[in-house]
Design a protein around this motif. Structure first.
Motif: not given
Length: 202
Positions: A70-76, A80-84
């Motif tokens: 879950l933490k890894e998914a949150e980091q991803r 992704a949000e930063a990339g956006l």
């Protein structure tokens, strides 16, 4: 408070719960029973307390792995949000650059049109000045020729008058040269007036 009978690892237990929580308790007991059954299949029958302890540890380990994922998914998701955000910033920068390019193109087009207009006006003024100069020169030449013709007419008239006096001709014999002289004088005045109007038009 209702009592719910649950089965874990082939053993039955009665557990008290709040009213309405029975389905949740049954679902939790089913998860524990699955882990306990898998543990018993590998290890064999064991004391109740040890079975519950091992089952709890296995569930805790699974939950820890789930938390890690879950933490890894949150980091991803954050990445992704930063990339956006970066992509949006790039889009905004591209839009600003495009708008600036459009403004520069409009300014360049306006400057080109203005320069062409000024050049056209300058050429028109130069052509008008040249035409006025040519007209003035032509009028001056005409006036000079008329003055020369007037001088010739005066000399011819004087010569005619002299000869008329010599041979005793009447005065009306020189009337025609006098009329021609007056006509030439009128032409000179008209040429001078045209020259003045041409200068005023400049």
């Amino acid at each position: 408070m209702p009592q719910v009978e649950i089965t874990i690892g082939g053993r039955s237990f009665e557990v008290a719960c709040q009213e309405g929580e029975e389905p949740f308790l049954q679902a939790a007991a089913q998860v524990l029973d699955q882990e306990a059954s898998a543990l018993s299949a590998h290890v064999g029958r064991m004391p109740e307390s040890k079975m519950l302890l091992m089952t709890g540890l296995m569930l805790a380990d699974r939950m820890a792995g789930t938390d890690d994922r879950l933490k890894e998914a949150e980091q991803r998701a954050q990445a992704a949000e930063a990339g956006l955000g970066q992509a949006q910033a790039q889009i905004d920068a591209a839009e600003a650059a495009a708008q600036q390019a459009v403004q520069q193109a409009e300014r360049a087009a306006y400057d080109a049109v203005e320069q062409a207009r000024q050049e056209a006006e300058a050429r028109i003024e130069a052509a008008q000045a040249e035409a006025a100069t040519q007209v003035e020169a032509a009028l001056a030449d005409s006036a000079a020729r008329l003055e020369a013709a007037e001088g010739e007419a005066r000399r011819a008239r004087a010569e005619l008058e002299s000869r008329a006096n010599e041979i005793g001709l009447p005065d009306d014999a020189v009337a025609i040269p006098e009329a021609a002289l007056e006509h030439l004088q009128a032409l000179v005045l008209e040429a001078e007036a045209l020259a003045e109007r041409a200068q005023g038009a400049e």
